[in-house]
Design a protein around this motif. Structure first.
Motif, PDB file in Angstrom:
ATOM      1  N   LEU A 174       3.730   4.396 -12.479  1.00 23.84           N
ATOM      2  CA  LEU A 174       3.663   2.904 -12.049  1.00 23.84           C
ATOM      3  C   LEU A 174       4.422   3.104 -10.608  1.00 23.84           C
ATOM      4  O   LEU A 174       5.506   3.562 -10.325  1.00 23.84           O
ATOM      5  CB  LEU A 174       4.286   2.005 -12.693  1.00 23.84           C
ATOM      6  CG  LEU A 174       4.394   0.426 -12.712  1.00 23.84           C
ATOM      7  CD1 LEU A 174       2.882   0.174 -12.712  1.00 23.84           C
ATOM      8  CD2 LEU A 174       5.167  -0.213 -13.619  1.00 23.84           C
ATOM      9  N   ALA A 175       3.819   2.453  -9.352  1.00 22.18           N
ATOM     10  CA  ALA A 175       4.180   2.813  -8.277  1.00 22.18           C
ATOM     11  C   ALA A 175       3.929   1.144  -7.325  1.00 22.18           C
ATOM     12  O   ALA A 175       3.111   0.520  -7.734  1.00 22.18           O
ATOM     13  CB  ALA A 175       3.627   3.657  -7.431  1.00 22.18           C
ATOM     14  N   LEU A 176       4.641   1.174  -6.393  1.00 20.30           N
ATOM     15  CA  LEU A 176       4.261  -0.036  -5.564  1.00 20.30           C
ATOM     16  C   LEU A 176       2.824   0.225  -4.742  1.00 20.30           C
ATOM     17  O   LEU A 176       2.577   1.128  -4.593  1.00 20.30           O
ATOM     18  CB  LEU A 176       5.361  -0.183  -4.209  1.00 20.30           C
ATOM     19  CG  LEU A 176       6.635  -0.933  -4.458  1.00 20.30           C
ATOM     20  CD1 LEU A 176       7.318  -1.007  -3.223  1.00 20.30           C
ATOM     21  CD2 LEU A 176       6.390  -2.597  -4.794  1.00 20.30           C
ATOM     22  N   GLU A 178       2.162  -0.430 -22.110  1.00 18.14           N
ATOM     23  CA  GLU A 178       3.378  -0.899 -21.863  1.00 18.14           C
ATOM     24  C   GLU A 178       3.483  -1.398 -20.366  1.00 18.14           C
ATOM     25  O   GLU A 178       4.255  -2.342 -20.041  1.00 18.14           O
ATOM     26  CB  GLU A 178       4.429   0.078 -21.921  1.00 18.14           C
ATOM     27  CG  GLU A 178       5.673  -0.411 -21.698  1.00 18.14           C
ATOM     28  CD  GLU A 178       7.008   0.632 -22.177  1.00 18.14           C
ATOM     29  OE1 GLU A 178       8.321  -0.059 -22.303  1.00 18.14           O
ATOM     30  OE2 GLU A 178       6.690   1.850 -22.380  1.00 18.14           O
ATOM     31  N   ALA A 179       2.890  -0.854 -19.293  1.00 21.53           N
ATOM     32  CA  ALA A 179       2.639  -1.005 -17.957  1.00 21.53           C
ATOM     33  C   ALA A 179       2.345  -2.544 -17.896  1.00 21.53           C
ATOM     34  O   ALA A 179       2.755  -3.488 -16.980  1.00 21.53           O
ATOM     35  CB  ALA A 179       1.959  -0.214 -17.341  1.00 21.53           C
ATOM     36  N   ASN A 180       1.201  -2.906 -18.623  1.00 24.54           N
ATOM     37  CA  ASN A 180       0.618  -4.323 -18.450  1.00 24.54           C
ATOM     38  C   ASN A 180       1.609  -5.547 -19.025  1.00 24.54           C
ATOM     39  O   ASN A 180       1.626  -6.456 -18.344  1.00 24.54           O
ATOM     40  CB  ASN A 180      -0.530  -4.549 -19.578  1.00 24.54           C
ATOM     41  CG  ASN A 180      -1.696  -3.555 -19.046  1.00 24.54           C
ATOM     42  OD1 ASN A 180      -1.883  -2.998 -17.745  1.00 24.54           O
ATOM     43  ND2 ASN A 180      -2.532  -2.922 -19.988  1.00 24.54           N
ATOM     44  N   MET A 212      13.512  -1.572  -9.673  1.00 27.82           N
ATOM     45  CA  MET A 212      14.022  -0.414  -8.860  1.00 27.82           C
ATOM     46  C   MET A 212      12.847  -0.066  -7.895  1.00 27.82           C
ATOM     47  O   MET A 212      13.088   0.222  -6.547  1.00 27.82           O
ATOM     48  CB  MET A 212      14.496   0.524  -9.459  1.00 27.82           C
ATOM     49  CG  MET A 212      15.983   0.398 -10.216  1.00 27.82           C
ATOM     50  SD  MET A 212      16.852   1.585 -11.267  1.00 27.82           S
ATOM     51  CE  MET A 212      17.034   2.923  -9.871  1.00 27.82           C
ATOM     52  N   ILE A 213      11.831  -0.002  -8.414  1.00 30.17           N
ATOM     53  CA  ILE A 213      10.473   0.493  -7.588  1.00 30.17           C
ATOM     54  C   ILE A 213      10.031  -0.689  -6.605  1.00 30.17           C
ATOM     55  O   ILE A 213      10.032  -0.290  -5.619  1.00 30.17           O
ATOM     56  CB  ILE A 213       9.355   0.657  -8.550  1.00 30.17           C
ATOM     57  CG1 ILE A 213       9.615   1.806  -9.792  1.00 30.17           C
ATOM     58  CG2 ILE A 213       7.933   0.841  -7.992  1.00 30.17           C
ATOM     59  CD1 ILE A 213       9.465   3.130  -9.094  1.00 30.17           C
ATOM     60  N   ALA A 214      10.345  -1.911  -6.965  1.00 29.53           N
ATOM     61  CA  ALA A 214      10.018  -2.959  -6.381  1.00 29.53           C
ATOM     62  C   ALA A 214      11.033  -2.989  -4.915  1.00 29.53           C
ATOM     63  O   ALA A 214      10.815  -3.353  -4.030  1.00 29.53           O
ATOM     64  CB  ALA A 214      10.139  -4.391  -6.695  1.00 29.53           C
ATOM     65  N   PHE A 224       6.424 -10.193 -11.716  1.00 30.85           N
ATOM     66  CA  PHE A 224       5.851  -9.782 -10.458  1.00 30.85           C
ATOM     67  C   PHE A 224       4.295 -10.113 -10.522  1.00 30.85           C
ATOM     68  O   PHE A 224       3.853 -10.493 -11.584  1.00 30.85           O
ATOM     69  CB  PHE A 224       6.090  -8.494 -10.165  1.00 30.85           C
ATOM     70  CG  PHE A 224       7.238  -7.827  -9.974  1.00 30.85           C
ATOM     71  CD1 PHE A 224       8.144  -8.319  -8.521  1.00 30.85           C
ATOM     72  CD2 PHE A 224       8.183  -7.542 -10.786  1.00 30.85           C
ATOM     73  CE1 PHE A 224       9.190  -8.171  -8.292  1.00 30.85           C
ATOM     74  CE2 PHE A 224       9.512  -6.751 -10.599  1.00 30.85           C
ATOM     75  CZ  PHE A 224      10.010  -7.218  -9.256  1.00 30.85           C
ATOM     76  N   ARG A 225       3.756 -10.232  -9.381  1.00 28.61           N
ATOM     77  CA  ARG A 225       2.256 -10.320  -9.303  1.00 28.61           C
ATOM     78  C   ARG A 225       1.680  -8.926  -9.471  1.00 28.61           C
ATOM     79  O   ARG A 225       2.041  -7.851  -9.051  1.00 28.61           O
ATOM     80  CB  ARG A 225       1.756 -10.782  -8.027  1.00 28.61           C
ATOM     81  CG  ARG A 225       2.179 -12.072  -7.406  1.00 28.61           C
ATOM     82  CD  ARG A 225       1.797 -12.493  -5.903  1.00 28.61           C
ATOM     83  NE  ARG A 225       2.283 -11.277  -5.186  1.00 28.61           N
ATOM     84  CZ  ARG A 225       2.125 -11.428  -3.895  1.00 28.61           C
ATOM     85  NH1 ARG A 225       1.348 -12.169  -3.323  1.00 28.61           N
ATOM     86  NH2 ARG A 225       2.793 -10.621  -3.289  1.00 28.61           N
TER      87      ARG A 225
END
Length: 274
Positions: free
Chosen positions: A132-134, A208-210, A193-195, A218-219
């Motif tokens: 999962l990344a920006l 889980e990411a969904n 933290m990623i954001a 977040f969007r």
């Protein structure tokens, strides 16, 4: 007179022997009562808020794709239990201390964890692990192998202290030693933290990411899913229980899980036929 003294001495020894036996009997009964109370006491089912695996609903009941089968197994086995919301690091500490009948819901199994606890039959199998990344992060994209991402010194991998990502990924992390940022916060704050660009990506199951992006408000378009070319099948999740949970109790739990899994497969087969 010597005969009378001997008789009196014998009576005193007999009385002392009876008193000792009464004390020993009382002690045995007390210990038996304590053991019985421990065996009959409820199992503490520990979870932390982690949709879709385990989360608290508006009516304060606990559900999720690992929590629901865990509760069903307890009920099917006829075992008393109590849900307890506990941070993940605290759950590990409870197992290390082994001071009660505790079961942690939805954990991966690995050799290190088997040293301090016992695992049930599997509750659930994850979908393959993704990153999962920006969305704006141009340093990482789908299609690369896991080894490529871990060997890229420009990428900062965010990992949770004490967590396992399955044998294959754990082994690669240990072997390749990527640039890591270790945290103790839960996944919601890891996403933040990623954001905030404090790390580039972290590993997570797609289901889980969904839920995580929704929960963080977040969007969905703010992030991207990194599908690795060689990500293995998802790992299985288990109940991770303390040694205080007896072998008989674990056997009852395992039997209930096996039966529930068989029922679920029959239901899926019936749906296909319809």
């Amino acid at each position: 007179m010597p005969t009378a003294n001997r008789a009196r001495s014998n009576r005193m020894r007999a009385q002392a022997s009876i008193a000792f036996m009464r004390f020993a009997l009382a002690l045995c009964l007390a210990l038996a009562s304590k053991v019985s109370a421990q065996e009959l006491g409820p199992i503490q089912l520990h979870y932390h808020e982690r949709p879709p695996y385990a989360f608290t609903q508006d009516d304060d009941t606990v559900t999720g794709i690992t929590a629901a089968p865990a509760e069903q197994a307890m009920r099917r086995a006829g075992l008393a239990f109590k849900w307890v919301r506990t941070p993940s690091n605290r759950q590990i500490q409870l197992l290390e201390r082994d001071t009660g009948k505790n079961c942690m819901v939805g954990w991966f199994k690995n050799p290190q964890r088997q040293l301090i606890g016992q695992f049930s039959a599997p509750l659930y199998r994850d979908k393959p692990t993704i990153g999962l990344a920006l969305f704006s992060n141009t340093k990482i994209d789908s299609g690369i192998a896991l080894e490529q991402s871990l060997q890229d010194s420009s990428l900062r991998l965010l990992v949770k202290d004490g967590y396992s990502y399955g044998d294959f990924i754990d082994g690669l992390i240990q072997e390749l030693k990527p640039k890591k940022i270790v945290t103790t916060v839960e996944n919601l704050n890891m996403l933040r933290m990623i954001a905030l660009d404090r790390a580039d990506y972290f590993f997570i199951a797609e289901e889980e990411a969904n839920e995580l992006v929704k929960a963080a408000e977040f969007r969905p378009t703010d992030f991207k899913y990194i599908h690795f070319s060689n990500s293995p099948s998802g790992s299985q999740r288990y109940l991770w229980c303390s040694r205080q949970v007896s072998e008989a109790t674990m056997a009852a739990i395992n039997q209930a899980i096996v039966e529930l899994n068989a029922d679920s497969q029959l239901d899926e087969h019936a749906e296909v036929l319809h």
